[in-house]
Write a protein that holds these residues in place. Structure first.
Motif, mmCIF file in Angstrom:
data_model
loop_
_atom_site.group_PDB
_atom_site.id
_atom_site.type_symbol
_atom_site.label_atom_id
_atom_site.label_comp_id
_atom_site.label_asym_id
_atom_site.label_seq_id
_atom_site.Cartn_x
_atom_site.Cartn_y
_atom_site.Cartn_z
ATOM 1 N N UNK A 88 0.829 -1.206 0.000
ATOM 2 C CA UNK A 88 0.000 0.000 0.000
ATOM 3 C C UNK A 88 0.860 1.252 0.000
ATOM 4 N N UNK A 89 1.953 1.237 0.771
ATOM 5 C CA UNK A 89 2.807 2.427 0.837
ATOM 6 C C UNK A 89 3.660 2.579 -0.409
ATOM 7 N N UNK A 90 3.883 1.494 -1.123
ATOM 8 C CA UNK A 90 4.703 1.549 -2.326
ATOM 9 C C UNK A 90 6.161 1.226 -2.064
ATOM 10 N N UNK A 91 6.510 0.952 -0.797
ATOM 11 C CA UNK A 91 7.917 0.669 -0.494
ATOM 12 C C UNK A 91 8.352 -0.666 -1.079
ATOM 13 N N UNK A 92 7.394 -1.575 -1.277
ATOM 14 C CA UNK A 92 7.755 -2.892 -1.797
ATOM 15 C C UNK A 92 8.281 -2.748 -3.228
ATOM 16 N N UNK A 93 7.776 -1.735 -3.944
ATOM 17 C CA UNK A 93 8.220 -1.559 -5.321
ATOM 18 C C UNK A 93 9.703 -1.184 -5.367
ATOM 19 N N UNK A 94 10.109 -0.371 -4.401
ATOM 20 C CA UNK A 94 11.527 0.002 -4.335
ATOM 21 C C UNK A 94 12.374 -1.248 -4.084
ATOM 22 N N UNK A 95 11.831 -2.174 -3.288
ATOM 23 C CA UNK A 95 12.534 -3.432 -3.029
ATOM 24 C C UNK A 95 12.588 -4.285 -4.289
ATOM 25 N N UNK A 96 11.462 -4.287 -5.034
ATOM 26 C CA UNK A 96 11.369 -5.143 -6.207
ATOM 27 C C UNK A 96 12.309 -4.716 -7.321
ATOM 28 N N UNK A 97 12.776 -3.475 -7.248
ATOM 29 C CA UNK A 97 13.659 -3.003 -8.302
ATOM 30 C C UNK A 97 15.129 -3.181 -7.889
ATOM 31 N N UNK A 98 15.333 -3.747 -6.704
ATOM 32 C CA UNK A 98 16.690 -4.087 -6.278
ATOM 33 C C UNK A 98 16.950 -5.556 -6.614
ATOM 34 N N UNK A 99 18.224 -5.957 -6.595
ATOM 35 C CA UNK A 99 18.496 -7.365 -6.923
ATOM 36 C C UNK A 99 18.187 -8.345 -5.785
ATOM 37 N N UNK A 100 17.448 -7.935 -4.755
ATOM 38 C CA UNK A 100 17.104 -8.855 -3.662
ATOM 39 C C UNK A 100 16.323 -10.044 -4.226
ATOM 40 N N UNK A 101 16.732 -11.261 -3.802
ATOM 41 C CA UNK A 101 16.035 -12.442 -4.290
ATOM 42 C C UNK A 101 14.712 -12.605 -3.555
ATOM 43 N N UNK A 102 13.743 -13.215 -4.260
ATOM 44 C CA UNK A 102 12.431 -13.456 -3.665
ATOM 45 C C UNK A 102 12.568 -14.203 -2.343
ATOM 46 N N UNK A 103 13.397 -15.247 -2.382
ATOM 47 C CA UNK A 103 13.560 -16.095 -1.214
ATOM 48 C C UNK A 103 14.113 -15.298 -0.034
ATOM 49 N N UNK A 104 15.089 -14.422 -0.336
ATOM 50 C CA UNK A 104 15.683 -13.598 0.714
ATOM 51 C C UNK A 104 14.641 -12.665 1.322
ATOM 52 N N UNK A 105 13.842 -12.069 0.452
ATOM 53 C CA UNK A 105 12.830 -11.126 0.920
ATOM 54 C C UNK A 105 11.817 -11.834 1.819
ATOM 55 N N UNK A 106 11.386 -13.026 1.390
ATOM 56 C CA UNK A 106 10.413 -13.798 2.181
ATOM 57 C C UNK A 106 11.031 -14.164 3.532
ATOM 58 N N UNK A 107 12.298 -14.604 3.496
ATOM 59 C CA UNK A 107 12.975 -14.959 4.753
ATOM 60 C C UNK A 107 13.036 -13.772 5.696
ATOM 61 N N UNK A 108 13.281 -12.580 5.125
ATOM 62 C CA UNK A 108 13.406 -11.393 5.963
ATOM 63 C C UNK A 108 12.085 -11.039 6.624
ATOM 64 N N UNK A 109 10.989 -11.519 6.045
ATOM 65 C CA UNK A 109 9.685 -11.285 6.673
ATOM 66 C C UNK A 109 9.369 -12.395 7.670
ATOM 67 N N UNK A 110 9.900 -13.595 7.412
ATOM 68 C CA UNK A 110 9.609 -14.743 8.285
ATOM 69 C C UNK A 110 10.379 -14.686 9.597
ATOM 70 N N UNK A 111 11.678 -14.425 9.472
ATOM 71 C CA UNK A 111 12.554 -14.592 10.636
ATOM 72 C C UNK A 111 12.155 -13.701 11.827
ATOM 73 N N UNK A 112 11.855 -12.408 11.602
ATOM 74 C CA UNK A 112 11.482 -11.589 12.766
ATOM 75 C C UNK A 112 10.257 -12.134 13.502
ATOM 76 N N UNK A 113 9.277 -12.642 12.752
ATOM 77 C CA UNK A 113 8.070 -13.130 13.410
ATOM 78 C C UNK A 113 8.294 -14.490 14.051
ATOM 79 N N UNK A 114 9.290 -15.165 13.553
ATOM 80 C CA UNK A 114 9.712 -16.415 14.150
ATOM 81 C C UNK A 114 10.280 -16.123 15.539
ATOM 82 N N UNK A 115 11.129 -15.103 15.606
ATOM 83 C CA UNK A 115 11.714 -14.700 16.888
ATOM 84 C C UNK A 115 10.614 -14.210 17.838
ATOM 85 N N UNK A 116 9.680 -13.405 17.299
ATOM 86 C CA UNK A 116 8.585 -12.894 18.126
ATOM 87 C C UNK A 116 7.739 -14.065 18.646
ATOM 88 N N UNK A 117 7.525 -15.061 17.781
ATOM 89 C CA UNK A 117 6.781 -16.245 18.194
ATOM 90 C C UNK A 117 7.413 -16.887 19.424
#
Lengths: 370, 245
Positions: A204-233
């Motif tokens: 919604x904010x559009x920040x994901x588009x800035x990420x999508x135009x970087x060479x970050x891999x899909x898998x890396x991006x998904x991991x970066x969203x998983x790991x923090x919530x894993x720790x919070x869990x």
């Protein structure tokens, strides 16, 4: 790369005071309030009594019922019709009619019949109430029988009594059963919803588009969203252990590390589901709606409130696809029965299956370009 | 040396042709102005060049890589600043720079020097610890640009970078663009300010998804016998039949 992304996620989480407070307050709220509210133990059943006998025995029975703590005698009627009227007026839930020949029959024929009649609009209350009442009556008859045996000269037919032993939860305390399962519900809410909402908020904010135009891999991006919530869990789980111990004196009979091991897989599975949803939702509204649908369905099919075994076959079949079901069973088994990892292996593999399935789907369905 | 070469690039959404068969080339170190009215198809074209959107047909090479088949390699060699502000508002200025430097693979030990250098270029030394959401719009745009070139890309794509920015800050922004161009970074910029078009080495003007004109501002003015780029733009863009969206 991953390091910088995770660093960013944590900075954002710690800068969001509401999120942080919610993560800390929710375990207390859920574990302290819900076991009391979501309690299927039936108490305060309103009882209407028709005592046609008025003998010492009938008096004794009534006294026994009222002192059991489950019943409130709200009506004493002279006839069944009047008692029925009190049910219609919602003054009474159950009618107990004592026949006029109660004492005589008891003494002479050594048996008598009582009438229990229950209002079953609320099935649980009606059903459990009449079972409790029948239990008290049968206790009463045993008492009398024992007295007669002790006064010796009256030898009656030998009788059997069933001694019930409730293994693993001897006093059938509701919180002991519910708390471990509620922990799973809590983890589902926090670790399922938050990553999904996080990604959709970035859309919604559009920040994901800035990420999508970087060479970050899909898998890396998904991991970066998983790991923090894993720790919070893990943090939430640890708070839950503390709350369960402090307020309910509950500590798992089995190994604490077994639970952490299962939780580590479970959180991945449920966050994976959230990430899948986030890939299909474009707004927070859509994501919330989808998550509610899946999480609600999975909670009701998980056996959290109602045992899976008493569901119809088709519902039992669907419940196999609820990852909550496996982890709730594990929590209850480890907490109450002390089951070890080897006994729980099939459930462990089931959860690993869910984790792989959802996360693979999340990675595959994530699109860096349209 | 060509850093961008586009051949018959087309993008359709259903029956709507947003970008209609465009072809052009951009040389290394050039400041290339990509003009057009709202809805002319500029953003769609840029998104294809950056690998955010797949072309319906046609080919494009950016920094030596095919935009369709090697889009991840394209992404490593370019910077992109979207029309919509898209830095993390709940991160501080230095944290945003650090994040993107890290993502683009700037070695960890060089990052803090990189942060200092960018803050200095921007004159943002005092704003180091400020949350990005607290910055005024013009400053945010300058920061976005700085971050888009944090990894010294071959090309940087700027989609209306100065929209809504005051004249003084716009001037400063263009100074930043010149500095980057002097370092050899190719600039691909869209704008609605015709004074800015004058600063470009070459401009293309897009009308209804097609490129109607492409030359240096001077040649365009001669060709359309206009005093300034504004007149050139008015003449060409008036032909548009498509509604702005």
């Amino acid at each position: 790369m991953l390091k910088f992304l995770i660093e960013k996620e944590f900075k954002q989480i710690f800068r969001n005071p509401y999120l942080l407070r919610l993560i800390i307050v929710m375990p207390f709220m859920v574990l302290l309030v819900l076991p009391l509210a979501a309690n299927f133990e039936v108490k305060n059943i309103n009882l209407s009594i028709i005592d046609n006998n008025h003998s010492p025995y009938s008096e004794r029975l009534i006294h026994k019922i009222s002192s059991s703590g489950y019943f409130k005698i709200t009506d004493v009627s002279s006839s069944y019709e009047k008692a029925l009227y009190s049910i219609e007026q919602d003054v009474a839930d159950i009618i107990l009619e004592i026949p006029s020949q109660f004492e005589q029959e008891l003494v002479k024929e050594k048996s008598s019949n009582l009438l229990i009649s229950a209002n079953s609009v609320n099935g649980t209350k009606g059903g459990l109430g009449s079972v409790y009442l029948a239990g008290i009556v049968s206790d009463f008859s045993n008492e009398i029988r024992e007295e007669w045996i002790q006064s010796s000269n009256r030898i009656t037919t030998p009788s059997f009594t069933i001694v019930q032993q409730y293994r693993y939860n001897p006093h059938l305390e509701y919180p002991i059963y519910m708390v471990p399962a509620l922990v799973v519900m809590l983890l589902t809410q926090i670790c399922g919803f938050l990553p999904a909402l996080n990604i959709v908020a970035e859309k919604e904010k559009g920040t994901i588009e800035q990420m999508n135009v970087t060479p970050v891999k899909k898998f890396t991006l998904i991991l970066s969203k998983l790991i923090p919530y894993w720790v919070i869990g893990f943090a939430v789980l640890t708070i839950c252990f503390g709350v369960a111990f402090l307020f309910y004196g509950l500590f798992p009979l089995g190994n604490l590390s077994t639970i952490y091991l299962f939780a580590s897989i479970y959180v991945l599975a449920i966050s994976g589901l959230g990430l899948v949803v986030s890939n299909y939702a474009n707004t927070i509204q859509q994501a919330m709606f989808m998550m509610f649908f899946f999480v609600m369905t999975m909670i009701f099919l998980s056996g959290l409130y109602t045992p899976v075994n008493s569901m119809p076959d088709w519902a039992q079949f669907i419940s196999r696809f609820s990852p909550l079901k496996y982890f709730i069973q594990v929590m209850r088994l480890v907490y109450l029965k002390g089951s070890s990892l080897t006994e729980l292996l099939p459930k462990f593999f089931a959860l690993i299956g869910f984790a792989i399935f959802f996360n693979a789907w999340a990675v595959l369905s994530y699109r860096k370009s349209k | 040396m060509k850093v961008i070469s586009v051949n018959n690039l087309t993008k359709t959404f259903g029956t709507f042709t947003a970008v209609d068969n465009i072809s052009f080339e951009v040389t290394k170190g050039e400041i290339f102005g990509f003009l057009g009215a709202n809805g002319a198809g500029k953003t769609t074209a840029i998104r294809m060049l950056c690998g955010l959107s797949k072309p319906t047909s046609g080919t494009g090479m950016v920094a030596g890589f095919n935009i369709e088949t090697e889009s991840e390699k394209v992404k490593a060699s370019i910077g992109y600043m979207s029309q919509k502000f898209s830095l993390y508002e709940d991160l501080k200025v230095w944290e945003n720079i650090r994040l993107y430097a890290g993502i683009y693979g700037v070695p960890e030990k060089n990052i803090s020097a990189k942060i200092d250098q960018h803050l200095q270029t921007l004159g943002f030394e005092k704003e180091r610890e400020t949350l990005v959401k607290a910055l005024p719009l013009g400053w945010k745009q300058k920061l976005s640009f700085s971050i888009a070139i944090v990894h010294d890309p071959k090309i940087v794509f700027l989609d209306e970078p100065t929209g809504g920015v005051d004249p003084v800050t716009r001037r400063q922004f263009w100074e930043l663009i010149y500095q980057a161009a002097n370092r050899g970074i190719t600039i691909f910029v869209t704008t609605h300010y015709m004074d800015e078009a004058e600063y470009c080495d070459r401009v293309s003007i897009m009308v209804d998804g097609k490129i109607e004109a492409l030359d240096s501002p001077k040649n365009l003015k001669n060709k359309y016998s206009s005093k300034n780029m504004d007149e050139v733009f008015q003449r060409l863009a008036r032909k548009a039949s498509r509604d702005a969206d």
